[in-house]
Design an enzyme around this catalytic site. Structure first.
Site, short mmCIF file in Angstrom:
data_model
loop_
_atom_site.label_atom_id
_atom_site.label_comp_id
_atom_site.label_asym_id
_atom_site.label_seq_id
_atom_site.Cartn_x
_atom_site.Cartn_y
_atom_site.Cartn_z
CE LYS A 1 -23.83 9.06 8.74
NZ LYS A 1 -23.56 7.57 8.86
CG ASP B 1 -23.92 5.28 11.81
OD1 ASP B 1 -24.80 4.71 11.06
OD2 ASP B 1 -23.63 6.58 11.53
#
Ligand code: ATR
Length: 264
Positions: free
Chosen positions: A65, A101
């Protein structure tokens, strides 16, 4: 046909293909979503494939990420603030990095009608998803955030992004209103925590990022009468819903049908 992928390492366990392909079918889209185990050295080629339209979008999961960021042309505000990208879209040949997220975590809490204002939070773990959780917690006006990670330096590094974090040693706890398991403990049957989670009494909120956790002492403490327990399924669903919306401009349904489909 549009092509989408989730990349990570390991990637076998990911339910993203199952979920996205379900929604693709429901919405009669000409698209397919797959998964690929990759290494850091593959990221350049994958991003080139996006620019050349051989791929139309990516989901990025652990441990990439952050590593993906140098390959991105434009970062959304959320991705910039957390140095974390989990969704990539392409606009006019430019790669746009998003972080869904944050919304995933926030919506999962809102769904429970749980008010985090002035609450004291402990996060166990300092891996790829933790900056997003911290960012979301701050948006929900929590008062104090403590981070405890087996490798303490990784928790300390989070202070570069969020200066007012408090770091506690792995194995230690302070009184809390909410505790979040953001480690991978609970993925394997024999996993247990050394901490005694019941030492500060009841009315605590236990949140497990894992969506199908084994029954660790964290799980058992959360399920004691008077506590609230939530696993990571809703966070997973909401982050996926946001990503789907970015790519297809459609907000897919989260309902019992899709949840049952995922569980079977
Ligand atoms: P990454 O750290 O590559 O981003 P992750 O799956 O997002 O991967 O994070 C794994 C988290 O689980 C980390 O916080 C890790 O702690 P370390 O930083 O010390 O590795 C934690 N973790 C994994 N196995 C653990 C164990 N047996 N005991 C305690 N923490 C563990």
């Amino acid at each position: 046909m549009k092509k989408f992928l989730v990349i990570g390492n390991p990637i076998d366990h990911s339910l993203s293909p199952k979920l996205h392909n379900f929604w693709i079918k429901k919405n009669n889209l000409d698209a397919i979503y797959g998964k690929l185990e990759v290494f850091k050295s593959d990221l350049t080629e994958l991003c080139e494939n996006l620019k050349q339209s051989q791929l139309n979008g990516l989901n990025v999961t652990v441990p990439f990420k952050k590593d993906i960021i140098p390959h991105i042309n434009v970062l959304s505000g959320h991705a910039l603030r957390t140095k974390s990208v989990n969704t990539i879209s392409v606009e006019n040949g430019n790669l746009i990095g998003h972080n869904t997220d944050i919304d995933g975590f926030e919506l999962s809490i809102k769904k429970l009608n749980y008010d985090l204002t002035n609450k004291s939070i402990i996060i166990l773990g300092a891996g790829g998803v933790v900056p997003s959780i911290i960012y979301a917690l701050k948006r929900m006006n929590t008062s104090k955030i403590f981070v405890s990670n087996r490798t303490k330096e990784k928790a300390e590094e989070l202070k570069d992004l969020f200066t007012d974090l408090q770091i506690i040693n792995w194995g230690e706890l302070v009184n809390f209103d909410m505790i979040i398991n953001a480690t991978s403990l609970g993925l394997n049957k024999k996993d247990e925590f050394d901490q005694n989670f019941s030492q500060f009494g009841k009315n605590k909120f236990f949140y497990d990022i894992i969506y199908d956790p084994y029954k660790t002492n964290f799980f058992h403490a959360g399920n004691e009468k008077g506590n609230v327990y939530e696993n990571g399924l809703n966070m997973f669903l909401y982050q996926a819903q946001k990503a789907f919306n970015i790519w297809h401009n459609i907000e897919p349904d989260i309902n019992e049908e899709v949840i049952n489909f995922l569980k079977n």
